[in-house]
Design an enzyme around this catalytic site. Sequence first.
Site, PDB file in Angstrom:
ATOM      1  N   ASN A  53      34.399  44.208  36.712  1.00 25.56           N
ATOM      2  CA  ASN A  53      34.565  42.888  35.854  1.00 25.56           C
ATOM      3  C   ASN A  53      33.761  41.796  36.409  1.00 25.56           C
ATOM      4  OD1 ASN A  53      36.489  43.962  34.258  1.00 25.56           O
ATOM      5  ND2 ASN A  53      38.333  43.519  35.427  1.00 25.56           N
ATOM      6  N   VAL A  54      34.090  41.524  37.692  1.00 24.48           N
ATOM      7  CA  VAL A  54      33.168  40.209  38.332  1.00 24.48           C
ATOM      8  C   VAL A  54      31.655  40.545  38.417  1.00 24.48           C
ATOM      9  CG1 VAL A  54      32.788  38.777  40.561  1.00 24.48           C
ATOM     10  CG2 VAL A  54      35.089  39.783  39.924  1.00 24.48           C
ATOM     11  N   CYS A  95      40.278  34.646  45.269  1.00 21.55           N
ATOM     12  CA  CYS A  95      40.457  33.760  43.880  1.00 21.55           C
ATOM     13  C   CYS A  95      41.515  32.656  43.785  1.00 21.55           C
ATOM     14  CB  CYS A  95      40.802  34.621  43.041  1.00 21.55           C
ATOM     15  SG  CYS A  95      42.050  35.816  43.292  1.00 21.55           S
ATOM     16  N   GLN A 100      49.438  35.114  39.332  1.00 20.95           N
ATOM     17  CA  GLN A 100      48.067  35.604  39.316  1.00 20.95           C
ATOM     18  C   GLN A 100      47.817  36.695  38.395  1.00 20.95           C
ATOM     19  OE1 GLN A 100      47.874  35.101  44.123  1.00 20.95           O
ATOM     20  NE2 GLN A 100      46.356  36.472  43.314  1.00 20.95           N
ATOM     21  N   HIS A 104      44.327  32.295  36.803  1.00 25.03           N
ATOM     22  CA  HIS A 104      45.217  32.232  37.968  1.00 25.03           C
ATOM     23  C   HIS A 104      46.115  30.931  37.759  1.00 25.03           C
ATOM     24  CE1 HIS A 104      44.295  35.971  39.425  1.00 25.03           C
ATOM     25  NE2 HIS A 104      43.852  35.692  40.485  1.00 25.03           N
TER      26      HIS A 104
END
Length: 342
Positions: free
Chosen positions: A13-14, A129, A156, A241
């Site tokens: 994903n990142v 994060c 989150q 988040h």
Amino acid sequence: MGYRVAVVGATGNVGREMFNILEEVKFPVEKMHAIASRKSIGTEVSFGNQILKCEDLEQFDFSKVDIVLMSAGGSISAAWGEKIGAAGAIVIDNSSHFRMDPDVPLVVPEVNPDAVNSIPKNIIANPNCSTAQLVVALKPLHDEVPIKRVVVSTYQSVSGAGKEGMDELWDQTKGVFVLGAPEPKKFTKQIAFNVIPHIDVFMDDGFTKEEWKMTVETQKILDPAIQLVATCVRVPVMVGHSESVNIEFTGPLDEDDAREILRDAEGIVVVDKRENGGYITPKESQGEFPVYVSRIRKDPTVEHGIALWCVADNLRKGAALNAVQIAQLLHDKGLIKQKTLA
């Protein structure tokens, strides 16, 4: 002339978000490499108009790149981070492995940009994060009146646990209305229509490692004198988040002054109207760059206190965007040494 860039963890994903943001901000790239584990060799990822095929981490020659963005997990960073740095590339690592290493700067560009002036191991760490968005909100207030103590509760999203977390929320949500939610695999309890006050492993003092990270990372990035206590909670939100933050200062700070300070701060958008919908939720933060702050008000339970609500896209400011901003910071400071290849 651009840089030779590699993204390690290109299929996650990142990693995919890193490609998107590098393209969005027009970071100067001459050659891009997508790096992944052996099982993902040949998997295609997109970078702008290019389709890149993933190359094998274990066979790739990192001496031919200038900068490496890593988001492949702590074990990969532990095994490869220092090797890549020794090969001459600057590593920007998204895992937790190097964050508390005294020889590795832990950087949020809006907060401590000068930390990149010394990079002994050629490695810069990206914070957790939940920490990243918090310190962006705390920094301008701390500059005005030093912060004594912070109490933060997080909300989150499941994307913080990767694709497996997102898939589990999706599958359980569908299942609730059909045959019943499938048993949890990624999380410790059902996440659909539920909240779980447990992120990362438990420590001996009863806090989780996620909560510990928020404390020690805030102290390293912003100020070791700040006392911070966190409760980190996983919620059934796909991306974004949120944090409820109570700040105690060493001296007076009016809520209207706090609001104006935050409005003027880099990387922050204040949306704070005392009416229905006059605040930001994680849904509105998805795909956006800023840290959003809402619900700014006096905390009447302490002499000098402010309470606020803080929201950001965790895949962006909490991970990929912050890493790219670090790369931009290095570029602006002229700290990326381009290799001359034969």
